[in-house]
Design a protein around this motif. Structure first.
Motif, PDB file in Angstrom:
ATOM      1  N   LYS A  38       0.828  -1.216   0.000  1.00  0.00           N
ATOM      2  CA  LYS A  38       0.000   0.000   0.000  1.00  0.00           C
ATOM      3  C   LYS A  38       0.859   1.261   0.000  1.00  0.00           C
ATOM      4  O   LYS A  38       1.895   1.298   0.670  1.00  0.00           O
ATOM      5  N   SER A 202       5.050  -5.934  10.543  1.00  0.00           N
ATOM      6  CA  SER A 202       6.504  -5.783  10.662  1.00  0.00           C
ATOM      7  C   SER A 202       6.992  -5.859  12.106  1.00  0.00           C
ATOM      8  O   SER A 202       8.041  -6.424  12.385  1.00  0.00           O
ATOM      9  N   ARG A 217       1.242 -10.371   7.344  1.00  0.00           N
ATOM     10  CA  ARG A 217       1.048  -9.203   6.473  1.00  0.00           C
ATOM     11  C   ARG A 217       2.160  -8.196   6.768  1.00  0.00           C
ATOM     12  O   ARG A 217       2.075  -7.426   7.705  1.00  0.00           O
ATOM     13  N   GLY A 219       4.651  -5.102   5.740  1.00  0.00           N
ATOM     14  CA  GLY A 219       4.883  -3.962   4.862  1.00  0.00           C
ATOM     15  C   GLY A 219       6.265  -3.380   5.037  1.00  0.00           C
ATOM     16  O   GLY A 219       7.240  -3.810   4.410  1.00  0.00           O
ATOM     17  N   SER A 220       6.358  -2.411   5.937  1.00  0.00           N
ATOM     18  CA  SER A 220       7.551  -1.568   6.017  1.00  0.00           C
ATOM     19  C   SER A 220       8.861  -2.316   6.263  1.00  0.00           C
ATOM     20  O   SER A 220       9.910  -1.858   5.819  1.00  0.00           O
ATOM     21  N   ARG A 226       6.587   3.895   4.281  1.00  0.00           N
ATOM     22  CA  ARG A 226       5.621   4.160   3.218  1.00  0.00           C
ATOM     23  C   ARG A 226       5.651   5.635   2.853  1.00  0.00           C
ATOM     24  O   ARG A 226       5.765   6.489   3.713  1.00  0.00           O
TER      25      ARG A 226
HETATM   26  C1  LIG Z   1      -0.324  -1.601   6.491  1.00  0.00           C
HETATM   27  C2  LIG Z   1      -0.852  -2.867   7.022  1.00  0.00           C
HETATM   28  C3  LIG Z   1       0.008  -3.936   7.328  1.00  0.00           C
HETATM   29  C4  LIG Z   1       1.527  -3.856   7.211  1.00  0.00           C
HETATM   30  O1  LIG Z   1       2.032  -3.053   8.239  1.00  0.00           O
HETATM   31  P1  LIG Z   1       3.622  -2.904   8.503  1.00  0.00           P
HETATM   32  O2  LIG Z   1       3.693  -2.434   9.905  1.00  0.00           O
HETATM   33  O3  LIG Z   1       4.125  -1.909   7.513  1.00  0.00           O
HETATM   34  O4  LIG Z   1       4.243  -4.224   8.320  1.00  0.00           O
HETATM   35  C5  LIG Z   1      -0.561  -5.116   7.785  1.00  0.00           C
HETATM   36  N1  LIG Z   1      -1.895  -5.241   7.944  1.00  0.00           N
HETATM   37  C6  LIG Z   1      -2.759  -4.242   7.669  1.00  0.00           C
HETATM   38  C7  LIG Z   1      -4.212  -4.456   7.871  1.00  0.00           C
HETATM   39  C8  LIG Z   1      -2.258  -3.024   7.204  1.00  0.00           C
HETATM   40  O5  LIG Z   1      -3.126  -2.025   6.935  1.00  0.00           O
END
Ligand SMILES: *Cc1c(COP(=O)(O)O)cnc(C)c1O
Length: 230
Positions: A38, A202, A217, A219-220, A226
């Motif tokens: 995202k 993360s 899940r 991300g960062s 982001r």
């Molecule tokens: C953004 C998001 C993540 C990832 O978060 P990070 O801390 O960047 O790993 C996981 N789950 C949901 C629902 C998110 O919105």
């Protein structure tokens, strides 16, 4: 980020996931690592795909639709939707997602089913709200079994695979994920094959793995910070 840097971050993260799995007495191959892309440009998805990533996550319907329209079909790529869903966006979400992690009310499940009742089954997680704030996404833990019964009983084109949650701020992630695992066990009394658990980001994936998460899940930790959005 250069592809080499991205590759390094991905490899480091996967090594940390494997360590966490082994410490918990689990087999790392049971885990699906979803890279949450995202707010990043579609090009990042192409770059990740080139590095072997096959599961990516998005949290906004419009952004998901735009990226899918921009990108060519990427072989074997699965799009996970992890954000809040307005019921009126059900058609767009269903059209663009391979798996939806955030089904949290009967009306939304009904809408996701109704837009394609005879379509290929859509894998869904029931999102559980582990906070005291009912305005947050997710069904209350006490109501998740009723929601599972509803979806399994009346939404034939949705396949309930398990439960999902975000650990609330200020709560020990281990305690939050234990509560989610309990919700998952309760759901399995009505949908026995709902064995998946989407948990761990993360900052807390090790605790999620210890509590039984199957889908992480992240991300960062992989993509870096982001880009800022409104
Ligand atoms: C953004 C998001 C993540 C990832 O978060 P990070 O801390 O960047 O790993 C996981 N789950 C949901 C629902 C998110 O919105």
């Amino acid at each position: 980020m250069t592809t080499v840097d991205l590759h390094t971050r991905l490899a480091d993260l996967d090594a940390r996931i494997s360590d966490a799995a082994r410490s918990a007495g689990r087999d790392p191959s049971e885990l699906t690592r979803i890279v949450v892309t995202k707010f990043h440009p579609a090009a990042l998805v192409t770059q990740l795909h080139g590095l072997g990533v096959r599961d990516v996550g998005e949290s906004r319907q419009q952004e998901l639709a735009t990226k899918r329209a921009e990108l060519p079909a990427l072989d074997g790529l699965r799009w996970h939707f992890v954000g809040q869903i307005q019921t009126k966006k059900a058609r767009a979400i269903r059209a663009a997602s391979d798996c939806v992690h955030s089904v949290d009310r009967a009306r939304l499940a009904d809408a996701l089913h109704a837009v394609d009742p005879d379509g290929a089954p859509l894998d869904v997680f029931l999102q559980v709200n582990l906070t005291d704030d009912s305005g947050r996404g997710g069904v209350a833990p006490a109501e998740v079994v009723a929601l599972a019964e509803h979806v399994a009983g009346t939404c034939g084109s949705l396949r309930v695979r398990g439960v999902m949650a975000v650990a609330p701020l200020g709560v020990e992630p281990a305690a939050a994920f234990a509560q989610l695992a309990d919700a998952g066990a309760a759901v399995r009394r009505v949908v026995p094959d709902a064995t998946w658990m989407s948990a761990g980001m993360s900052g807390d994936f090790a605790e999620a793995i210890a509590a039984g998460a199957t889908h992480l899940r992240i991300g960062s930790a992989i993509t870096g910070p982001r880009p800022v959005r409104d």
